[in-house]
Structures are given as structure tokens and as C-alpha cells.
Scaffold this motif. Structure first.
Motif, short mmCIF file in Angstrom:
data_model
loop_
_atom_site.label_atom_id
_atom_site.label_comp_id
_atom_site.label_asym_id
_atom_site.label_seq_id
_atom_site.Cartn_x
_atom_site.Cartn_y
_atom_site.Cartn_z
N TRP A 89 0.85 -1.18 0.00
CA TRP A 89 0.00 0.00 0.00
C TRP A 89 0.89 1.23 0.00
O TRP A 89 1.96 1.26 0.60
CB TRP A 89 -0.89 -0.07 1.23
CG TRP A 89 -1.88 1.03 1.39
CD1 TRP A 89 -2.59 1.64 0.43
CD2 TRP A 89 -2.27 1.62 2.63
NE1 TRP A 89 -3.42 2.58 0.98
CE2 TRP A 89 -3.24 2.58 2.34
CE3 TRP A 89 -1.92 1.41 3.94
CZ2 TRP A 89 -3.86 3.36 3.31
CZ3 TRP A 89 -2.53 2.18 4.91
CH2 TRP A 89 -3.49 3.14 4.59
N LYS A 90 0.46 2.28 -0.69
CA LYS A 90 1.29 3.48 -0.84
C LYS A 90 1.58 4.17 0.50
O LYS A 90 2.57 4.87 0.64
CB LYS A 90 0.65 4.46 -1.81
CG LYS A 90 -0.70 4.97 -1.36
CD LYS A 90 -1.31 5.92 -2.37
CE LYS A 90 -2.75 6.21 -2.07
NZ LYS A 90 -3.04 7.19 -1.13
N ASP A 91 0.73 3.99 1.50
CA ASP A 91 0.93 4.63 2.80
C ASP A 91 1.64 3.72 3.81
O ASP A 91 1.66 4.03 4.99
CB ASP A 91 -0.41 5.09 3.38
CG ASP A 91 -0.97 6.28 2.63
OD1 ASP A 91 -0.18 6.99 1.98
OD2 ASP A 91 -2.19 6.51 2.69
N THR A 92 2.22 2.62 3.34
CA THR A 92 2.98 1.76 4.25
C THR A 92 4.29 2.47 4.58
O THR A 92 5.02 2.87 3.70
CB THR A 92 3.27 0.41 3.58
OG1 THR A 92 2.04 -0.22 3.28
CG2 THR A 92 4.08 -0.48 4.49
N TRP A 93 4.56 2.62 5.85
CA TRP A 93 5.74 3.35 6.27
C TRP A 93 6.96 2.47 6.43
O TRP A 93 8.07 2.85 6.11
CB TRP A 93 5.48 4.05 7.60
CG TRP A 93 4.50 5.16 7.54
CD1 TRP A 93 3.87 5.65 6.44
CD2 TRP A 93 4.03 5.92 8.63
NE1 TRP A 93 3.02 6.66 6.78
CE2 TRP A 93 3.10 6.85 8.13
CE3 TRP A 93 4.27 5.91 9.99
CZ2 TRP A 93 2.44 7.77 8.94
CZ3 TRP A 93 3.62 6.81 10.79
CH2 TRP A 93 2.71 7.74 10.26
#
Length: 144
Positions: A95-99
Motif C-alpha cells: 500500500w502506498k501509505d505503508t511506512w
């Protein structure tokens, strides 16, 4: 009383399986979907199995239910881990918001070790080939 307990546990089991289904639709990437569905569906199936053990109070049924729940709890997380790991290695995107990507350094280290081993194997192969050539030269000199 037992009917009420069975109704309560089966309702909870159905709700957990419903939450797993909703999580499958709502989660943004493969890894989160996998995590949600495995946890919730194992809990839901376990509650249904407890209902079966309560409904049929025979020792053989209860023993089988305990064994099935035990194997579900043991095997489902391991299978999910292996599926997630295989997905990561094949390049399934996060996911693009995975840190945090905890596997990134591990994967890089494994690739580096693999490259070093491949280089050492190639050097050893060349060394063996040269020593064979030198031995052939020595053998041909002895024959002369």
C-alpha cells in the motif's frame, strides 16, 4: 441455557467471518487483506467448532474439535506468513501509505549474500579449471 450459549457462540463466529469478508473488501493491499482474513476467519471457525463440541457432548467429537482448533491455530498463521513472504519476494506491491518495510534490508542482504556466493563459486570453478589445465600440462611433459 446450552441453546443460548450455542446461539451466542455461533453468532459471534458468524460475525467474525463477516468481519473477515468485509476486511477482504476494505483493506487496501494484499498483505493487510491476508492478515485480516486469516485472523478473523480462524477465530470464527474456532467458535463454530466450539459450538459443535457443545452441541454434541460426546468425547470423540470434543476430542476431534480440540484437535481441529489446535491445528487451525498452528497452521493458519504459518501458511499466511509463507503466502505473504512469497508475495513479497515475487514483487506484490505494498500500500502506498505503508511506512515500514521490514523485509527490505533482509531481502537486500540475501541478494548480496547470494551474489557473493555466486562469485565465490565462479572463482572456485575457474581455479579448478586452471589446476586441471596445469595438471594436464605436467602430465604431457612427463610423457615426453
Amino acid at each position: 441455557m446450552i441453546d443460548l450459549l450455542i446461539a451466542l457462540l455461533s453468532t459471534l463466529g458468524a460475525l467474525f467471518i463477516l468481519f473477515a469478508s468485509i476486511g477482504l473488501l476494505r483493506m487496501p493491499d494484499f498483505y493487510l487483506r491476508l492478515s485480516v482474513t486469516v485472523k478473523a476467519s480462524v477465530l470464527g471457525a474456532g467458535l463454530f467448532l466450539v459450538c459443535a463440541a457443545i452441541m454434541f457432548p460426546i468425547v470423540s467429537v470434543t476430542t476431534k474439535v480440540i484437535a481441529i482448533i489446535f491445528f487451525l491455530i498452528i497452521t493458519a498463521p504459518i501458511a499466511a506468513h509463507m503466502i505473504g513472504r512469497a508475495a513479497y519476494y515475487t514483487g506484490v506491491s505494498m500500500w502506498k501509505d505503508t511506512w515500514v518495510d521490514q523485509m527490505q534490508n533482509y531481502l537486500y542482504r540475501n541478494e548480496k549474500l547470494h551474489a557473493e556466493k555466486k562469485l565465490k563459486d565462479e572463482q572456485q570453478r575457474r581455479l579448478d579449471q586452471r589446476s586441471t589445465e596445469v595438471q594436464d600440462i605436467i602430465d604431457s611433459k612427463k610423457k615426453e
